[in-house]
Scaffold this motif. Structure first.
Motif, PDB file in Angstrom:
ATOM      1  N   GLY A  32     -29.619  11.728   3.962  1.00  0.00           N
ATOM      2  CA  GLY A  32     -28.655  12.591   4.632  1.00  0.00           C
ATOM      3  C   GLY A  32     -27.275  11.963   4.658  1.00  0.00           C
ATOM      4  N   LEU A  33     -26.756  11.753   5.867  1.00  0.00           N
ATOM      5  CA  LEU A  33     -25.420  11.176   6.026  1.00  0.00           C
ATOM      6  C   LEU A  33     -25.439   9.665   6.167  1.00  0.00           C
ATOM      7  CD1 LEU A  33     -24.065  13.739   8.670  1.00  0.00           C
ATOM      8  CD2 LEU A  33     -23.693  13.803   6.199  1.00  0.00           C
ATOM      9  N   THR A  34     -26.620   9.078   6.296  1.00  0.00           N
ATOM     10  CA  THR A  34     -26.736   7.666   6.640  1.00  0.00           C
ATOM     11  C   THR A  34     -27.041   6.816   5.411  1.00  0.00           C
ATOM     12  OG1 THR A  34     -27.634   8.353   8.766  1.00  0.00           O
ATOM     13  CG2 THR A  34     -27.810   6.035   8.212  1.00  0.00           C
ATOM     14  N   ILE A  35     -26.344   5.685   5.315  1.00  0.00           N
ATOM     15  CA  ILE A  35     -26.558   4.721   4.237  1.00  0.00           C
ATOM     16  C   ILE A  35     -27.070   3.427   4.852  1.00  0.00           C
ATOM     17  CG2 ILE A  35     -25.437   3.386   2.403  1.00  0.00           C
ATOM     18  CD1 ILE A  35     -23.366   5.649   2.214  1.00  0.00           C
ATOM     19  N   GLU A  36     -28.167   2.896   4.310  1.00  0.00           N
ATOM     20  CA  GLU A  36     -28.719   1.631   4.775  1.00  0.00           C
ATOM     21  C   GLU A  36     -28.315   0.523   3.808  1.00  0.00           C
ATOM     22  OE1 GLU A  36     -32.865   1.661   5.447  1.00  0.00           O
ATOM     23  OE2 GLU A  36     -32.849   3.446   6.734  1.00  0.00           O
ATOM     24  N   ALA A  37     -27.935  -0.626   4.366  1.00  0.00           N
ATOM     25  CA  ALA A  37     -27.520  -1.766   3.545  1.00  0.00           C
ATOM     26  C   ALA A  37     -28.095  -3.043   4.138  1.00  0.00           C
ATOM     27  CB  ALA A  37     -26.001  -1.848   3.467  1.00  0.00           C
ATOM     28  N   VAL A  38     -28.321  -4.038   3.286  1.00  0.00           N
ATOM     29  CA  VAL A  38     -28.810  -5.359   3.693  1.00  0.00           C
ATOM     30  C   VAL A  38     -27.904  -6.414   3.084  1.00  0.00           C
ATOM     31  CG1 VAL A  38     -31.207  -4.603   3.906  1.00  0.00           C
ATOM     32  CG2 VAL A  38     -30.393  -5.485   1.711  1.00  0.00           C
ATOM     33  N   MET A 231     -14.946  11.275  10.200  1.00  0.00           N
ATOM     34  CA  MET A 231     -13.519  11.569  10.114  1.00  0.00           C
ATOM     35  C   MET A 231     -13.083  12.453  11.282  1.00  0.00           C
ATOM     36  SD  MET A 231     -10.745  11.083   8.307  1.00  0.00           S
ATOM     37  CE  MET A 231     -11.024  10.833   6.559  1.00  0.00           C
ATOM     38  N   ARG A 232     -13.915  13.411  11.656  1.00  0.00           N
ATOM     39  CA  ARG A 232     -13.574  14.266  12.800  1.00  0.00           C
ATOM     40  C   ARG A 232     -13.552  13.466  14.101  1.00  0.00           C
ATOM     41  NH1 ARG A 232     -18.136  18.144  12.467  1.00  0.00           N
ATOM     42  NH2 ARG A 232     -18.712  17.350  10.430  1.00  0.00           N
ATOM     43  N   LEU A 233     -14.470  12.526  14.205  1.00  0.00           N
ATOM     44  CA  LEU A 233     -14.495  11.660  15.387  1.00  0.00           C
ATOM     45  C   LEU A 233     -13.239  10.794  15.434  1.00  0.00           C
ATOM     46  CD1 LEU A 233     -16.905  11.574  17.415  1.00  0.00           C
ATOM     47  CD2 LEU A 233     -17.503   9.371  16.433  1.00  0.00           C
ATOM     48  N   ARG A 234     -12.861  10.240  14.290  1.00  0.00           N
ATOM     49  CA  ARG A 234     -11.667   9.396  14.217  1.00  0.00           C
ATOM     50  C   ARG A 234     -10.410  10.196  14.550  1.00  0.00           C
ATOM     51  NH1 ARG A 234     -11.384   4.965  10.506  1.00  0.00           N
ATOM     52  NH2 ARG A 234     -13.185   3.608  10.800  1.00  0.00           N
ATOM     53  N   ALA A 235     -10.353  11.444  14.086  1.00  0.00           N
ATOM     54  CA  ALA A 235      -9.166  12.266  14.342  1.00  0.00           C
ATOM     55  C   ALA A 235      -8.972  12.507  15.840  1.00  0.00           C
ATOM     56  CB  ALA A 235      -9.292  13.596  13.598  1.00  0.00           C
ATOM     57  N   SER A 236     -10.063  12.720  16.542  1.00  0.00           N
ATOM     58  CA  SER A 236      -9.962  12.900  18.000  1.00  0.00           C
ATOM     59  C   SER A 236      -9.439  11.633  18.665  1.00  0.00           C
ATOM     60  CB  SER A 236     -11.330  13.275  18.574  1.00  0.00           C
ATOM     61  OG  SER A 236     -11.865  14.395  17.927  1.00  0.00           O
ATOM     62  N   GLN A 237      -9.962  10.499  18.248  1.00  0.00           N
ATOM     63  CA  GLN A 237      -9.525   9.231  18.829  1.00  0.00           C
ATOM     64  C   GLN A 237      -8.090   8.912  18.447  1.00  0.00           C
ATOM     65  OE1 GLN A 237     -12.577   6.731  17.178  1.00  0.00           O
ATOM     66  NE2 GLN A 237     -14.051   7.193  18.782  1.00  0.00           N
ATOM     67  N   ILE A 270     -23.752  12.303  13.942  1.00  0.00           N
ATOM     68  CA  ILE A 270     -23.878  10.873  13.676  1.00  0.00           C
ATOM     69  C   ILE A 270     -25.086  10.303  14.408  1.00  0.00           C
ATOM     70  CG2 ILE A 270     -22.759   8.633  14.008  1.00  0.00           C
ATOM     71  CD1 ILE A 270     -20.071  10.055  13.668  1.00  0.00           C
ATOM     72  N   ALA A 271     -25.236  10.643  15.669  1.00  0.00           N
ATOM     73  CA  ALA A 271     -26.317  10.086  16.479  1.00  0.00           C
ATOM     74  C   ALA A 271     -27.687  10.502  15.948  1.00  0.00           C
ATOM     75  CB  ALA A 271     -26.154  10.513  17.934  1.00  0.00           C
ATOM     76  N   LEU A 272     -27.830  11.759  15.577  1.00  0.00           N
ATOM     77  CA  LEU A 272     -29.110  12.217  15.054  1.00  0.00           C
ATOM     78  C   LEU A 272     -29.413  11.577  13.694  1.00  0.00           C
ATOM     79  CD1 LEU A 272     -29.012  16.038  15.936  1.00  0.00           C
ATOM     80  CD2 LEU A 272     -30.232  14.211  17.133  1.00  0.00           C
ATOM     81  N   ALA A 273     -28.355  11.318  12.906  1.00  0.00           N
ATOM     82  CA  ALA A 273     -28.557  10.723  11.584  1.00  0.00           C
ATOM     83  C   ALA A 273     -29.095   9.298  11.673  1.00  0.00           C
ATOM     84  CB  ALA A 273     -27.251  10.747  10.793  1.00  0.00           C
TER      85      ALA A 273
END
Length: 462
Positions: A32-38, A231-237, A270-273
């Motif tokens: 989905g929207l989430t990327i996992e990295a190690v 990006m929408r979250l950042r725009a609000s902040q 974001i939270a659900l992802a």
């Protein structure tokens, strides 16, 4: 020896900083929207860069972790991602541009211009999160603010530094009302955050609602619905941070955010992802923790400083005033203006439901006569709405209730007071004067209506 020292001093400003190791990891999974990295260790909120090629890097933010794995959310759409793609930890903290040179500019959620007017030349750069003001150090709300809307000025008076919500369903006139406020409100600086709305409305709001004159004293931050949730979250902040900067400079700022609901929905995505369990109607608990953190940043500064008067639109899905986001916002804001779909369908604009609306700071910022007249107006209007069905079918007997009789005779003038054209502006004092004239019965009114008379000071004219 002195000549050698002189030559070395010339290069003192060009000495190389100690090199920092480049920390890299790799992507193992994307769902989905989430990327996992190690392979890298980063704190939540830090930035990383996903290297798609030597010439292309996509910025992402750490939104969670589990063991040695971190969860990333990209700021921009990403294509061509493969397992093993390199992730580079960024040593730079996120900075946003601020300053008077931002006036008249339109930015995206990360502070980059999208208006085609060239690069920004900010006076300074600062962090995305401002310092929290001690609530005991804040200046109290004690001065009324003229917003140019007669119904709000007269019946729902707003104070400088107050935080209000505009509650309505879709297509009831929230954006139009915000546009009127940008043109008519007495404010030195206007910051507009267009969060998660249709892309078509961004240009229309800037050209038609805001206008060229309004844009000169405004900063617009736009993040339409097709932007990533981060990006929408950042725009609000970012909108709030820019307003905070001007407030710290002693300016009186008007912050308009359309909408707070889209901010909550972006956080929900974001939270659900990242696996946070849903709580109320699909909203995880972090949503209801972030709304107060954003809203509490607005308001008055310290004694003698500037102020942020904020209006947040809240989308009530299906006109449900008990929507979780609406209920949470109503509890944290200093008042709410409810727009009625029924009034909008009747061609009544602005479609403000004065019975369901309230300004909590109003009693502290206006005089007793103004408050008495406003309460009397709302009582009379409410009394008519209660008996409206009886009146329409002819079942009401005239003389049964003096208040209802008065409203029946003066309903056209009361309704006209609540209506206002898009290009009309009514200042605070004339709004109160007109309300006095509406509530003052004509000389031929029966004696039972004499109680509605109020003393009118010299100079009051309709």
């Amino acid at each position: 020896m002195s000549k050698l020292l002189d030559r070395l001093s010339r290069y003192s400003d060009h000495r190389l900083e100690p090199s920092r190791p480049r920390v890299e990891g790799r992507i193992t999974r994307m769902i989905g929207l989430t990327i996992e990295a190690v392979g890298i260790k980063c704190a939540v909120g830090e930035c990383c860069f996903i290297e798609l090629s030597k010439d292309q890097q996509i910025e992402a933010e750490v939104v969670g972790f589990s063991g040695d794995r971190i969860y990333l959310m990209p700021l921009y759409p990403i294509d061509g991602l493969q397992a093993g793609t390199r992730v580079i930890a960024s040593s730079e903290s996120g900075k946003v541009p601020v300053g008077m040179t931002l006036l008249g500019r339109i930015l995206n959620g990360v502070g980059k211009p999208i208006d085609g007017k060239g690069p920004l030349q900010p006076e300074a750069e600062t962090g995305l999160t401002g310092e929290i003001i001690n609530p005991l150090m804040r200046e109290p709300i004690k001065q009324p603010l003229d917003v140019g809307i007669r119904t709000i000025n007269g019946l729902l008076t707003v104070g400088r530094g107050q935080r209000m919500g505009l509650f309505a369903g879709s297509g009831v006139g929230k954006s139009v009302l915000l546009g009127m406020m940008t043109r008519f409100t007495e404010a030195e600086i206007i910051v507009v955050g267009l969060i998660g709305e249709r892309g078509r409305e961004v240009k229309e709001f800037i050209e038609h609602s805001l206008g060229a004159e309004g844009l000169k004293r405004s900063v617009v931050v736009a993040s339409p619905a097709d932007d990533s949730p981060l990006m929408r979250l950042r725009a609000s902040q970012l909108s709030t941070r820019i307003a905070e900067y001007f407030r710290d400079q002693g300016k009186n700022v008007l912050l308009l955010m359309d909408s707070l609901t889209r901010y909550a929905q972006a956080q929900r995505e974001i939270a659900l992802a990242v696996g946070e369990p849903p709580a109320t109607k699909g909203y995880p608990p972090s949503v209801f923790a972030k709304i107060p953190k954003l809203v509490e940043r607005a308001g008055n500064g310290e004694e003698g400083g500037g102020s942020i008067t904020a209006f947040y639109t809240v989308l009530t899905e299906g006109d449900d005033q008990q929507d979780p986001v609406a209920d949470s916002a109503r509890a944290i804001l200093d008042g709410h203006v409810v727009l009625s779909r029924q009034l909008a369908e009747q061609g009544h604009y602005p479609a403000i439901d004065i019975e369901a609306s309230i300004s909590r700071a109003m009693p502290q910022i206006i005089d007793a006569d103004h408050l008495t007249m406003a309460m009397r107006f709302k009582q009379l209007y409410s009394k008519y709405r209660q008996n409206e069905d009886l009146i329409n079918v002819g079942a009401y007997v005239k003389g049964s209730d003096p208040d209802t009789d008065f409203v029946m005779e003066n309903l056209p003038s009361m309704t006209a007071y609540l209506r206002q054209g898009i290009n009309e502006s009514f200042q605070l004092i004339p709004s109160m004067q007109q309300m006095v004239m509406v509530l003052s019965p004509p000389p031929s009114a029966p004696e039972q209506n004499q109680q509605l008379r109020r003393p009118v000071t010299n100079g009051l004219q309709k």
